[in-house]
Design a protein around this motif. Sequence first.
Motif, mmCIF file in Angstrom:
data_model
loop_
_atom_site.group_PDB
_atom_site.id
_atom_site.type_symbol
_atom_site.label_atom_id
_atom_site.label_comp_id
_atom_site.label_asym_id
_atom_site.label_seq_id
_atom_site.Cartn_x
_atom_site.Cartn_y
_atom_site.Cartn_z
ATOM 1 N N ILE A 59 1.003 -1.102 -0.085
ATOM 2 C CA ILE A 59 0.007 0.069 -0.066
ATOM 3 C C ILE A 59 0.887 1.269 -0.089
ATOM 4 N N GLY A 60 2.106 1.244 0.915
ATOM 5 C CA GLY A 60 2.970 2.443 0.831
ATOM 6 C C GLY A 60 3.502 2.710 -0.383
ATOM 7 N N ASP A 61 3.859 1.670 -1.209
ATOM 8 C CA ASP A 61 4.531 1.757 -2.384
ATOM 9 C C ASP A 61 3.694 2.538 -3.308
ATOM 10 N N MET A 62 2.327 1.675 -3.425
ATOM 11 C CA MET A 62 1.322 2.428 -4.434
ATOM 12 C C MET A 62 0.815 3.829 -4.087
ATOM 13 N N VAL A 63 0.858 4.183 -2.910
ATOM 14 C CA VAL A 63 0.603 5.509 -2.631
ATOM 15 C C VAL A 63 1.729 6.603 -3.121
ATOM 16 N N GLU A 64 3.018 6.101 -2.803
ATOM 17 C CA GLU A 64 4.231 6.825 -3.232
ATOM 18 C C GLU A 64 4.384 6.948 -4.565
ATOM 19 N N ALA A 65 4.014 5.744 -5.312
ATOM 20 C CA ALA A 65 4.166 5.550 -6.824
ATOM 21 C C ALA A 65 3.144 6.621 -7.517
ATOM 22 N N ARG A 66 2.170 6.934 -6.937
ATOM 23 C CA ARG A 66 1.162 8.002 -7.369
ATOM 24 C C ARG A 66 1.533 9.591 -6.999
ATOM 25 N N GLY A 67 2.633 9.795 -6.164
ATOM 26 C CA GLY A 67 2.572 11.083 -5.727
ATOM 27 C C GLY A 67 1.627 11.537 -4.905
ATOM 28 N N LEU A 68 0.835 10.620 -4.136
ATOM 29 C CA LEU A 68 -0.098 11.257 -3.146
ATOM 30 C C LEU A 68 0.160 11.230 -1.787
ATOM 31 N N ALA A 69 -0.185 11.958 -0.936
ATOM 32 C CA ALA A 69 -0.049 12.157 0.427
ATOM 33 C C ALA A 69 -0.518 10.889 0.903
ATOM 34 N N PRO A 70 -0.141 10.269 1.934
ATOM 35 C CA PRO A 70 -0.608 8.765 2.499
ATOM 36 C C PRO A 70 -1.969 9.443 3.388
ATOM 37 N N SER A 71 -1.783 10.610 3.870
ATOM 38 C CA SER A 71 -3.102 10.964 4.517
ATOM 39 C C SER A 71 -4.467 11.045 3.752
ATOM 40 N N VAL A 72 -4.291 10.934 2.353
ATOM 41 C CA VAL A 72 -5.399 11.035 1.369
ATOM 42 C C VAL A 72 -5.999 9.511 1.606
ATOM 43 N N LEU A 73 -5.460 8.324 2.219
ATOM 44 C CA LEU A 73 -6.147 7.043 1.982
ATOM 45 C C LEU A 73 -6.743 6.950 3.397
ATOM 46 N N VAL A 74 -7.914 6.390 3.516
ATOM 47 C CA VAL A 74 -8.398 5.890 4.575
ATOM 48 C C VAL A 74 -8.719 4.416 4.294
#
Length: 292
Positions: free
Chosen positions: A132-147
């Motif tokens: 999950i961490g990798d997928m969020v990072e690959a998209r350039g998203l802030a992790p806090s976007v994800l719930v």
Amino acid sequence: MYRAKSTRTGHHVYVDDDSHGDERLRTLAELRTALHEDQLLLHYQPKIDLATDTVCGVEALVRWNHPVRGLLYPDAFLGLVEEAGLMPALTHIVFEKALAQAEAWQEDGRELSMAVNLSASSLVDVDLPDRIGDMVEARGLAPSVLVLEITEDFLMADRDRAHAILTRLRALGVRIAVDDFGTGYSSLAYLRDLPIDELKLDKSFVMPMADDPRAAALVASTIALAHSLGLRMVAEGVENSVAYAELAGYGCDMAQGFYMSRPVPAAELDAWLAKRESAIGLRQPVAFSSAP
Ligand code: C2E
Ligand code: MG
Ligand code: MG
Ligand code: MG
């Protein structure tokens, strides 16, 4: 295959015992095809911040565009996905799609959190937090976007393990919500020490609010308890203006339900958001249109 079966009267009748089994096998084969041929899609339901009356995020909900049966809802296929051991594959697809959409909204300048449902079975996968961490990072998203929405059954099965997994997930910077809160056997006392951010009060408590003052009182006190533990409360199943106003009055943090919008494809949600924004721009009272 046909098998003799005794009836109450002692007669033997022949039942087509396998008709269900056959259908199950067929659906299973179709399900594998669905995963490979991109027949799954996501609908998004907005979440409203009740203090500011703004759309703060969405929940992604999976659907299956079945080639013959049409659009299928989770109740029709998630059980089989679990049984067939295909949940990790489904979870991966859902994350890919949800995060791609979150990225698209970010590029449009929209700040929307993205909630994804995680089954207890997918949380067994020890590599999930890293992926999950990798997928969020690959998209350039802030992790806090994800719930991440998890259910009580996962928390109850093995508290120490749940604690460890949630701690790892939260270390990524994602937020954790307990879904369908109130339907399982967990209590706020039990949840108190778990690393969670939000409770999603199950719709079975929210839907009767408008007609039943005792239901409303129960919701009000649950919100107060959640707040006393530092948890944010999301109400699901908000179907009318009465429940919406009551929840706002009780200090509920967020609301989700058919009254504001059903879960819809991303393009429809964009249109809904645009309509809402133009209404605010014109300084008209912000009235939610009823379900489409
Ligand atoms: P959930 O996570 O509790 O999602 C809320 C469900 O309530 C959704 O049903 C939504 O359409 C419905 N709902 C929302 N507002 C209202 C309302 O005002 N009134 C009523 N009556 N219903 C409302 P849906 O989309 O059929 O999903 C059912 C369940 O399937 C979800 O419950 C969730 O547990 C599961 N699910 C959905 N998508 C996924 C997924 O991607 N992965 C996993 N593991 N589970 C999923
Ligand atoms: Mg959910
Ligand atoms: Mg729920
Ligand atoms: Mg539910």
